[in-house]
Scaffold this motif. Structure first.
Motif, PDB file in Angstrom:
ATOM      1  N   THR A 188       0.672  -1.230  -0.045  1.00  0.00           N
ATOM      2  CA  THR A 188      -0.018   0.039   0.053  1.00  0.00           C
ATOM      3  C   THR A 188       0.876   1.275  -0.012  1.00  0.00           C
ATOM      4  N   LEU A 189       1.809   1.320   0.863  1.00  0.00           N
ATOM      5  CA  LEU A 189       2.656   2.393   1.043  1.00  0.00           C
ATOM      6  C   LEU A 189       3.470   2.632  -0.673  1.00  0.00           C
ATOM      7  N   ASN A 190       3.845   1.695  -1.291  1.00  0.00           N
ATOM      8  CA  ASN A 190       4.426   1.595  -2.537  1.00  0.00           C
ATOM      9  C   ASN A 190       3.270   2.442  -3.497  1.00  0.00           C
ATOM     10  N   SER A 191       2.101   2.049  -3.394  1.00  0.00           N
ATOM     11  CA  SER A 191       0.971   2.438  -4.343  1.00  0.00           C
ATOM     12  C   SER A 191       0.797   4.117  -4.089  1.00  0.00           C
ATOM     13  N   LEU A 192       0.909   4.304  -2.746  1.00  0.00           N
ATOM     14  CA  LEU A 192       0.753   5.730  -2.355  1.00  0.00           C
ATOM     15  C   LEU A 192       1.991   6.490  -2.805  1.00  0.00           C
ATOM     16  N   ILE A 193       3.168   6.184  -2.809  1.00  0.00           N
ATOM     17  CA  ILE A 193       4.327   6.906  -3.118  1.00  0.00           C
ATOM     18  C   ILE A 193       4.179   7.120  -4.757  1.00  0.00           C
ATOM     19  N   ALA A 194       3.830   6.204  -5.455  1.00  0.00           N
ATOM     20  CA  ALA A 194       3.614   6.055  -7.069  1.00  0.00           C
ATOM     21  C   ALA A 194       2.373   7.186  -7.218  1.00  0.00           C
ATOM     22  N   ALA A 206      -6.602   9.470  -1.369  1.00  0.00           N
ATOM     23  CA  ALA A 206      -5.945   8.213  -1.071  1.00  0.00           C
ATOM     24  C   ALA A 206      -5.372   8.046   0.244  1.00  0.00           C
ATOM     25  N   LEU A 207      -4.690   8.940   0.988  1.00  0.00           N
ATOM     26  CA  LEU A 207      -4.290   9.193   2.060  1.00  0.00           C
ATOM     27  C   LEU A 207      -5.241   9.113   3.264  1.00  0.00           C
ATOM     28  N   LEU A 208      -6.456   9.749   3.081  1.00  0.00           N
ATOM     29  CA  LEU A 208      -7.446   9.351   3.988  1.00  0.00           C
ATOM     30  C   LEU A 208      -7.853   8.095   3.888  1.00  0.00           C
ATOM     31  N   ARG A 209      -8.387   7.593   2.637  1.00  0.00           N
ATOM     32  CA  ARG A 209      -8.507   6.172   2.959  1.00  0.00           C
ATOM     33  C   ARG A 209      -7.409   5.152   3.499  1.00  0.00           C
ATOM     34  N   ASP A 239     -11.537   0.005   0.292  1.00  0.00           N
ATOM     35  CA  ASP A 239     -10.611   1.075   0.546  1.00  0.00           C
ATOM     36  C   ASP A 239      -9.324   0.677  -0.375  1.00  0.00           C
ATOM     37  N   TYR A 240      -8.949  -0.648   0.093  1.00  0.00           N
ATOM     38  CA  TYR A 240      -7.593  -1.022  -0.604  1.00  0.00           C
ATOM     39  C   TYR A 240      -7.816  -1.047  -2.309  1.00  0.00           C
ATOM     40  N   LEU A 241      -8.937  -1.617  -2.644  1.00  0.00           N
ATOM     41  CA  LEU A 241      -9.422  -1.588  -4.225  1.00  0.00           C
ATOM     42  C   LEU A 241      -9.433  -0.255  -4.770  1.00  0.00           C
ATOM     43  N   ALA A 242      -9.895   0.691  -4.073  1.00  0.00           N
ATOM     44  CA  ALA A 242      -9.905   2.349  -4.269  1.00  0.00           C
ATOM     45  C   ALA A 242      -8.580   2.659  -4.513  1.00  0.00           C
ATOM     46  N   LEU A 243      -7.726   2.311  -3.571  1.00  0.00           N
ATOM     47  CA  LEU A 243      -6.155   2.841  -4.038  1.00  0.00           C
ATOM     48  C   LEU A 243      -5.563   2.132  -5.143  1.00  0.00           C
ATOM     49  N   GLU A 244      -5.746   0.764  -5.440  1.00  0.00           N
ATOM     50  CA  GLU A 244      -5.159  -0.021  -6.483  1.00  0.00           C
ATOM     51  C   GLU A 244      -5.935   0.658  -7.687  1.00  0.00           C
ATOM     52  N   SER A 245      -7.267   0.833  -7.833  1.00  0.00           N
ATOM     53  CA  SER A 245      -7.783   1.520  -9.016  1.00  0.00           C
ATOM     54  C   SER A 245      -7.209   2.805  -9.172  1.00  0.00           C
ATOM     55  N   GLU A 277      -5.794  -8.984  -2.634  1.00  0.00           N
ATOM     56  CA  GLU A 277      -4.400  -8.547  -3.021  1.00  0.00           C
ATOM     57  C   GLU A 277      -3.569  -9.426  -3.849  1.00  0.00           C
ATOM     58  N   ASN A 278      -3.815 -10.682  -3.571  1.00  0.00           N
ATOM     59  CA  ASN A 278      -3.290 -11.811  -4.520  1.00  0.00           C
ATOM     60  C   ASN A 278      -3.784 -11.715  -5.823  1.00  0.00           C
ATOM     61  N   CYS A 279      -5.001 -11.512  -5.925  1.00  0.00           N
ATOM     62  CA  CYS A 279      -5.564 -11.592  -7.127  1.00  0.00           C
ATOM     63  C   CYS A 279      -5.191 -10.350  -7.910  1.00  0.00           C
ATOM     64  N   VAL A 280      -4.960  -9.340  -7.444  1.00  0.00           N
ATOM     65  CA  VAL A 280      -4.607  -7.883  -8.065  1.00  0.00           C
ATOM     66  C   VAL A 280      -3.222  -7.968  -8.409  1.00  0.00           C
TER      67      VAL A 280
END
Length: 372
Positions: A188-194, A206-209, A239-245, A277-280
């Protein structure tokens, strides 16, 4: 504050109730035998009197054998080198003392009722048989009390072993739960950094999520046996999927098939997120065209358990590789082995986790979690 009952008090109460019951049964059998043999000569009260006079002293002295046998057992526990002859000698002294005390108590009772001459004559007639019976009764009491002490010791050992096993299982379960969280936080932190490099406003949202997700993760660390509602877990997954989206865009499609009546069912926290997460990570992100993730929850009509499914339409893998130690380079499910072990510990083997996959057929994990 009222203190809980001491288990030892309950055990002693049962012991003496059983002792009283055996004494009463022996007294009744002795009285019935005396009345039968002397039918027509003695009345029933005479048989009861004879039974009381003959067995009463031994019954009164019986409880005194208990602390003596308990002391000998403790001495044997703390002194592993105690010689067997010494143990037998001490029991022999106990048997003689019991027989002598029986004689004296019976003599005192007869003297108080019939006088010294009658008591002396009775003593002369019964001294040998009373001594023999005293030794035999002591042996019976000592064997019975020793068996009770050994049973209690075995029960304490079994209880201590069960408590140690339970503590070990809980410690292992807590460790397994802890292994899931850092992996999720890292991704998740890697996703936020990107995301911060692409869109500051989206990163703020995303940080709020992420703050809500972090609160959920920290709350779920309260204990290994913590339960959350399916609704809470699904909100965390959303929330996790929203970040990945935000990272994957239209490449990620999510299909929700959740029956409303299952939302209040309870599951261990972080049960679904590792599977999603495994599926994504393996079924959607590596593919240029992306893919879809299906999340389903329904009530099992046969046993009222909660049936969960997490599935992707990715490349899948060879079913032969779905073992505990897949070959290097093969698809490794995030937390799958840990989840399997977690359910085995948490639900004593009642929960089920099944994996289905084939080349080109995607990857599906079915969970069944009992609700009673």
């Amino acid at each position: 504050m009222r203190q809980p009952p001491d288990p030892s008090d309950t055990s002693n109460r049962r012991l003496w109730l059983a002792y009283a019951g055996l004494c009463l049964l022996s007294w009744m059998l002795y009285a019935m035998a005396g009345a039968e043999l002397q039918r027509g000569l003695w009345q029933l009260w005479a048989a009861a009197y004879q039974a009381t006079l003959s067995l009463g002293p031994a019954m009164l002295l019986g409880p005194l054998v208990w602390p003596w046998v308990a002391w000998l057992e403790r001495r044997g526990e703390h002194s592993a080198t105690t010689a067997q002859p010494l143990w037998l000698l001490l029991h022999g002294l106990g048997a003689l003392s019991f027989a002598a005390a029986w004689q004296l108590l019976e003599f005192a009772l007869a003297r108080s009722l019939f006088g010294a001459m009658h008591a002396g004559a009775m003593f002369e007639q019964t001294v040998l048989w009373r001594a023999i019976w005293g030794v035999f009764v002591y042996i019976a009491l000592a064997c019975g009390f020793t068996a009770v002490l050994h049973a209690r010791r075995a029960r304490r050992s079994a209880l201590a072993a069960a408590q140690a096993e339970s503590a070990l299982a809980r410690a292992e379960l807590a460790a397994i739960s802890g292994k899931l969280n850092p992996h999720f936080l890292f991704n998740t932190l890697n996703s936020l950094i990107a995301l911060t490099r692409k869109d500051a406003k989206a990163a703020e949202a995303a940080l709020l999520r992420f703050s809500g997700m972090l609160r959920y993760v920290l709350d779920s660390k309260r204990g290994a046996d913590t339960r959350v509602s399916l609704a809470e877990e699904l909100e965390f997954v959303r929330d996790y999927l929203a970040l990945e989206s935000l990272r994957l865009g239209e490449r990620l499609t999510v299909r929700w098939e959740v029956e409303p009546e299952t939302l209040q069912d309870e599951i261990p926290p972080l049960s679904l997120q590792p599977l999603v997460e495994n599926c994504v990570q393996h079924g959607v992100a590596p593919r240029a065209q992306g893919g879809s993730v299906r999340i389903a929850a329904r009530r099992d009509a046969l046993n009222e358990g909660l049936a969960l499914t997490v599935q992707d339409d990715g490349p899948g893998c060879d079913p032969a590789l779905l073992d505990a130690t897949p070959a290097p380079g093969a698809r490794r499910g995030i937390g799958l082995s840990a989840l399997r072990r977690r359910f085995a510990l948490d639900y004593e083997g009642r929960a089920r986790l099944k994996i289905h996959s084939a080349p080109g057929a995607g990857f599906r994990v079915d969970l069944w979690i009992p609700q009673a």
